[in-house]
Design an enzyme around this catalytic site. Sequence first.
Site, short mmCIF file in Angstrom:
data_model
loop_
_atom_site.label_atom_id
_atom_site.label_comp_id
_atom_site.label_asym_id
_atom_site.label_seq_id
_atom_site.Cartn_x
_atom_site.Cartn_y
_atom_site.Cartn_z
N GLU A 65 33.29 -36.88 -5.24
CA GLU A 65 32.32 -37.74 -4.54
C GLU A 65 32.55 -37.75 -3.03
OE1 GLU A 65 31.06 -41.50 -6.33
OE2 GLU A 65 31.76 -40.67 -8.24
N GLY A 66 32.89 -36.60 -2.50
CA GLY A 66 33.09 -36.48 -1.05
C GLY A 66 34.56 -36.51 -0.74
N SER B 229 31.13 -29.65 -0.89
CA SER B 229 31.02 -30.56 0.25
C SER B 229 29.70 -30.33 1.00
CB SER B 229 32.19 -30.35 1.21
OG SER B 229 33.39 -30.75 0.60
N PRO C 280 29.16 -23.81 -7.57
CA PRO C 280 30.31 -22.97 -7.22
C PRO C 280 30.40 -22.70 -5.71
CG PRO C 280 29.25 -22.11 -9.19
CD PRO C 280 28.40 -23.25 -8.71
N ILE D 143 31.21 -30.76 -13.26
CA ILE D 143 30.32 -31.82 -13.72
C ILE D 143 31.05 -32.69 -14.74
CG2 ILE D 143 28.06 -32.35 -14.72
CD1 ILE D 143 28.16 -30.84 -11.90
N1 COS Z 1 21.41 -42.20 2.81
C1 COS Z 1 20.15 -41.82 3.06
N2 COS Z 1 19.86 -40.70 3.78
C2 COS Z 1 20.88 -39.95 4.21
C3 COS Z 1 22.24 -40.29 3.98
C4 COS Z 1 22.47 -41.49 3.24
N3 COS Z 1 23.73 -41.88 2.99
N4 COS Z 1 23.04 -39.37 4.54
C5 COS Z 1 22.22 -38.47 5.11
N5 COS Z 1 20.94 -38.82 4.91
C6 COS Z 1 19.74 -38.13 5.42
C7 COS Z 1 19.88 -37.97 6.93
O1 COS Z 1 19.39 -39.12 7.59
C8 COS Z 1 19.04 -36.75 7.19
O2 COS Z 1 17.66 -37.09 7.20
P1 COS Z 1 16.82 -37.12 8.62
O3 COS Z 1 16.99 -35.75 9.19
O4 COS Z 1 15.44 -37.45 8.16
O5 COS Z 1 17.49 -38.17 9.43
C9 COS Z 1 19.23 -35.89 5.94
O6 COS Z 1 19.67 -36.80 4.92
C10 COS Z 1 20.27 -34.80 6.17
O7 COS Z 1 21.49 -35.42 6.61
P2 COS Z 1 22.64 -34.63 7.38
O8 COS Z 1 22.01 -33.89 8.53
O9 COS Z 1 23.76 -35.57 7.66
O10 COS Z 1 23.06 -33.51 6.31
P3 COS Z 1 24.31 -32.60 6.23
O11 COS Z 1 23.98 -31.43 5.41
O12 COS Z 1 24.84 -32.33 7.61
O13 COS Z 1 25.33 -33.56 5.42
C11 COS Z 1 27.50 -34.26 4.65
C12 COS Z 1 26.64 -33.38 5.56
C13 COS Z 1 28.89 -33.69 4.73
C14 COS Z 1 27.49 -35.69 5.15
C15 COS Z 1 26.97 -34.28 3.19
O14 COS Z 1 26.70 -32.96 2.78
C16 COS Z 1 27.96 -34.91 2.23
O15 COS Z 1 28.03 -36.12 2.09
N6 COS Z 1 28.72 -34.06 1.51
C17 COS Z 1 29.65 -34.48 0.45
C18 COS Z 1 28.90 -34.48 -0.81
C19 COS Z 1 29.68 -34.92 -1.95
O16 COS Z 1 30.01 -36.09 -2.04
N7 COS Z 1 29.94 -33.99 -2.87
C20 COS Z 1 30.60 -34.29 -4.08
C21 COS Z 1 29.61 -34.17 -5.19
S1 COS Z 1 29.49 -35.55 -6.21
S2 COS Z 1 31.11 -35.46 -7.30
#
Ligand code: COS
Length: 380
Positions: free
Chosen positions: A364-365, A134, A130, A159
């Site tokens: 999914e983002g 993102s 909730p 979900i």
């Molecule tokens: N594959 C592998 N590792 C990843 C990765 C990927 N695609 N993306 C990020 N990471 C790793 C990073 O490298 C980082 O590790 P290191 O510090 O060791 O380098 C760690 O994970 C954290 O990454 P980051 O700092 O980018 O994290 P954030 O919290 O800033 O991420 C976003 C922000 C917005 C990119 C992320 O939260 C996201 O993708 N959100 C959308 C999620 C989503 O799709 N939600 C829908 C749910 S599913 S229906």
Amino acid sequence: MPDRSFLDWPFFEQRHRDWADKLDAWCGKNLPVDHSDVDAACRDLVARLGEAGFLKPTALDTDNPGPLDVRTLCLTRETLARHDGLADFAFAMQGLGTGAISLFGTPEQQQWLDRTRAGKTISAFALSEPRSGSDVANMDMTATRDGDDYVLSGEKTWISNGGIADLYTVFARTGEAPGAKGISAFLVPADTPGLEVAERLDVIAPHPLARLAFNDVRVPASAMIGRPGEGFKIAMSVLDVFRSTVGAAALGFARRALDETLDRAGSRELFGAPLFDLQMVQGHIAEMALDIDAAALLIYRAAWTKDMGAPRVTREAAMAKLFATDRAQEVIDKAVQIHGGDGVRRGHIVESLYREIRALRIYEGASDVQKVVIARQIGK
Ligand code: COS
């Protein structure tokens, strides 16, 4: 007749073309299904797709292990979506729900995959909460170590397959570090005591969807997927594989919208000539076709790059999802316009596409998150 010329692109091998043809023929005979009871329809779709062998690409083949073939996943989603959005949903969730197990599971955990690939077990991916959709790293749900077990407490929401899944991949805070580095992934069977469906969620293109409550759900430590604190990276790696497939589903919807539009424009007379003869209509059709080809190029570029062994396709997958879903919305909107009143009549295929496409720009983002992801990848 849908455009199949893209199958000649060099991204594909002959096995992909054969698969697409076989699936399209199956769809022609079996889809669409009745959507009036989405739970029953999804259970039935998973069973029938499994029986026909079409769920095999969704997860690791334990007898013949290898990477997931993202081109096959994309081709399957695009083909199913062209025929029936619910069939695409049923297929996609079998993959997303087990992606972490395919990529990071132990051999024991991977034993579930034979059942999900056969359509005998339904799976779900429980990441959003909730307060954190993102911003995944900000999740509240906890998993606390207690002897040989972990105890999961909190809520998950939005979900897909919530309520009908047999198996959930669940992400929870284990606290190794603050933020992204303190999350772990768990495999939780739906009948584990304390796991409850708190609310069923109704949306504009209905499918099984729920908010789940985890009231001290106890799982053995062996239920953890990957290592403690790796959950965020596991979730992102799964999304790297499946995000381009969301674009592919959007592409399937857009292709169907164009096909319907071509039929309409060829058969309907206006001002004494077929609708197609109006240059304004030709302009719309040209833009629809251009968006579709451009989306397909981005999707199959991302899928091919992953299949060629790239460890990460974060940028390519985000571009494919962002562009394909946003442009499909436009394509379908044009289809509605060209269909006039029929385009908004409940039950018309174009009306259902208009409802089906919207959620793809969110789940999914969201589109906005994809822009952040792309900018960060380019700005590195
Ligand atoms: N594959 C592998 N590792 C990843 C990765 C990927 N695609 N993306 C990020 N990471 C790793 C990073 O490298 C980082 O590790 P290191 O510090 O060791 O380098 C760690 O994970 C954290 O990454 P980051 O700092 O980018 O994290 P954030 O919290 O800033 O991420 C976003 C922000 C917005 C990119 C992320 O939260 C996201 O993708 N959100 C959308 C999620 C989503 O799709 N939600 C829908 C749910 S599913 S229906």
